[in-house]
Write an enzyme that holds these catalytic residues in place. Structure first.
Site, PDB file in Angstrom:
ATOM      1  CB  CYS A  79      -1.036   0.618   1.215  1.00  0.00           C
ATOM      2  SG  CYS A  79      -1.903   1.175   1.102  1.00  0.00           S
ATOM      3  CG  HIS A 179      -4.334  -4.020   2.284  1.00  0.00           C
ATOM      4  ND1 HIS A 179      -3.717  -2.839   3.582  1.00  0.00           N
ATOM      5  CD2 HIS A 179      -4.832  -2.475   1.731  1.00  0.00           C
ATOM      6  CE1 HIS A 179      -3.459  -1.615   3.426  1.00  0.00           C
ATOM      7  NE2 HIS A 179      -3.923  -1.227   2.509  1.00  0.00           N
ATOM      8  CD  GLU A 181      -2.389  -6.704   4.969  1.00  0.00           C
ATOM      9  OE1 GLU A 181      -1.989  -6.712   3.930  1.00  0.00           O
ATOM     10  OE2 GLU A 181      -2.420  -4.942   5.634  1.00  0.00           O
TER      11      GLU A 181
END
Lengths: 197, 267
Positions: A79, A179, A181
């Site tokens: 990001c 992202h 994750e």
């Protein structure tokens, strides 16, 4: 040891959690020495470009980061951690980025909603080990108002009003605008690919 | 392609999911952790957890619940219900929430929206707005908002829909966007719980006027309702609780239906 860089603003916890889920161990790194001893570095960024560069500077993390780059240590920016690689950002005029990639990070313009929050598709531009096993057109989760312009180093791009860099590789540096994750199975695959580099 | 998001909502009380649970194939249908995993497997794009515990003890179990839900969840998690201060937000975000939803506190102390946005970025703050349509003939209530524009109006209500605020929902939405909200979770108090469809008029009025995403909530009863709220209501995302509690409406089958109707979704 994998170091997850903490400059005081990124979402370090969820990245650590995902790495742990993938069966590897990682540590939060907020001291210059942490980066020197790391085998790989993950840099999750969030919030404001100016605050991020200031956080890195205040913690004296800029030069160890450059040393790690020079030593060819595998690095993954997430990001704002992707945007940091450019020379500058419209979000913080006058603040220098890491300058690994030429050009400036720009703000989304046009009729699309900003921030770009949600799932968009990846267009894979070239074979890259970071995206090994990730099908063309996979959806990943984005959350940003600024984007890195597409350069030759872009191995994945995404369309949101305009085409921007979703994945970048330059030598041992990788970076993603989405992202991993928070991108479900696809995201975990990208993270695991990086961990296995 | 940019996908419309489908967001299941877990209403939690004292660490358990409440509201019409009819799941099979789960050891414990009221366990937030198990439900979160199931929704994640089915293809939910995000998850929202709203704490509706009335008691202090109930609130205390929330952190543990968030930790448990977040542990094995790799999609965004929003937590709301009783978030009143920057400290409340900090605690949730450090426990595993990616975003916090603020409702009543945003109306009473709007600075809290700004503080959360400044400290954690605007992506971390969702402002929840509960809105109720004002009847044309409703006179006599001096506190009701009288905005100077044509068309229907909605009033913001707080405390779970019990307290009228005198705020016009559209004006309030603009205000929270300026304060730093990253998204708006918009619930129609007129359609909530009816299962007769989202309030598309309310949703499109707010969504088209703002540049931040709007999550529509309240009234989902069928897959067709989701098509309507995306196409007619211009929603960026849709949230529902009870509809996903029946096996006839899994997230997977809903998304399949939406795709066939021309709504962009992540499958």
């Amino acid at each position: 040891m994998i170091a997850v860089l903490d400059y005081g603003g990124g979402n370090v916890g969820s990245v650590l959690k995902a790495i742990e889920y993938l069966g590897k161990s990682a540590q939060k790194a907020d001291q210059p020495a942490d980066l020197g001893s790391a085998e790989k570095i993950i840099f999750p960024g969030q919030g404001h470009f100016g605050a991020m560069m200031k956080g890195l500077e205040e913690r004296k993390l800029l030069s160890p980061l450059r040393e790690a780059f020079a030593a060819g240590k595998p690095f993954l920016g997430i990001c704002l951690g992707l945007q940091a690689l450019y020379e500058s950002s419209e979000e913080a005029p006058g603040v220098a980025g890491l300058g690994i990639l030429p050009g400036s990070v720009a703000r989304f313009q046009g009729i699309f909603k900003v921030p770009h929050i949600g799932w968009s598709q990846l267009e894979l531009r070239s074979e890259n080990q970071l995206f090994h096993g990730v099908p063309e057109g996979s959806f990943v989760y984005f959350c940003h108002s600024y984007y890195g312009p597409v350069r030759q180093e872009a191995c994945a791009v995404t369309e949101y009003g305009q085409t921007f860099s979703a994945g970048i590789q330059k030598e041992n540096l990788w970076a993603v605008q989405f992202h991993p994750e928070k991108s479900g199975e696809v995201g975990l695959r990208v993270l695991s690919n990086f961990l296995n580099i | 392609m940019f996908a419309k998001r489908i967001i299941p909502c877990l209403d939690c009380k004292d660490g358990r999911v409440v509201k019409g649970i009819h799941f099979v194939n789960l050891r414990d249908a009221g366990d937030p952790g198990e439900l979160a995993e199931m929704y994640n497997r089915e293809g939910a794009d995000e998850l929202v957890m709203l704490d509706i515990s009335a008691s202090r003890e109930g609130r205390a179990t929330l952190m543990e619940t968030v930790r448990r839900v977040a542990r094995r969840l790799f999609i965004p998690l929003t937590v709301g219900g009783g978030v009143r201060t920057l400290e409340d937000a900090r605690r949730l975000l450090s426990t595993g929430a990616d975003k916090v939803a603020v409702n009543t506190a945003a109306v009473e102390t709007p600075e809290v929206v700004m503080q959360i946005a400044e400290n954690y970025g605007r992506q971390a703050i969702v402002v929840a707005i509960d809105a109720r349509r004002l009847k044309k003939s409703s006179t006599g209530d001096a506190s009701a908002p009288q905005p100077n524009r044509l068309g229907p109006h909605w009033e913001v209500v707080t405390y779970g829909g019990t307290k009228p605020t005198g705020l016009d929902a559209l004006e309030w939405a603009h205000r929270v966007q300026e304060l730093g909200a990253g998204e708006i979770l918009l619930t129609s108090m007129d359609t909530d719980g009816t299962q007769e469809g989202f309030d598309c008029e309310l949703t499109s009025t707010i969504s088209r006027a703002l540049h931040i995403p709007v999550i529509a909530s309240g009234g989902a009863g069928s897959a067709q309702h989701f098509v309507e709220v995306f196409q007619r209501g211009s929603a960026d995302a849709a949230l529902a609780a009870s509809i996903f509690h029946y096996e006839t409406h899994t997230i997977g089958s809903l998304k399949e239906f939406l795709r066939n109707q021309g709504v962009p979704v992540r499958i």
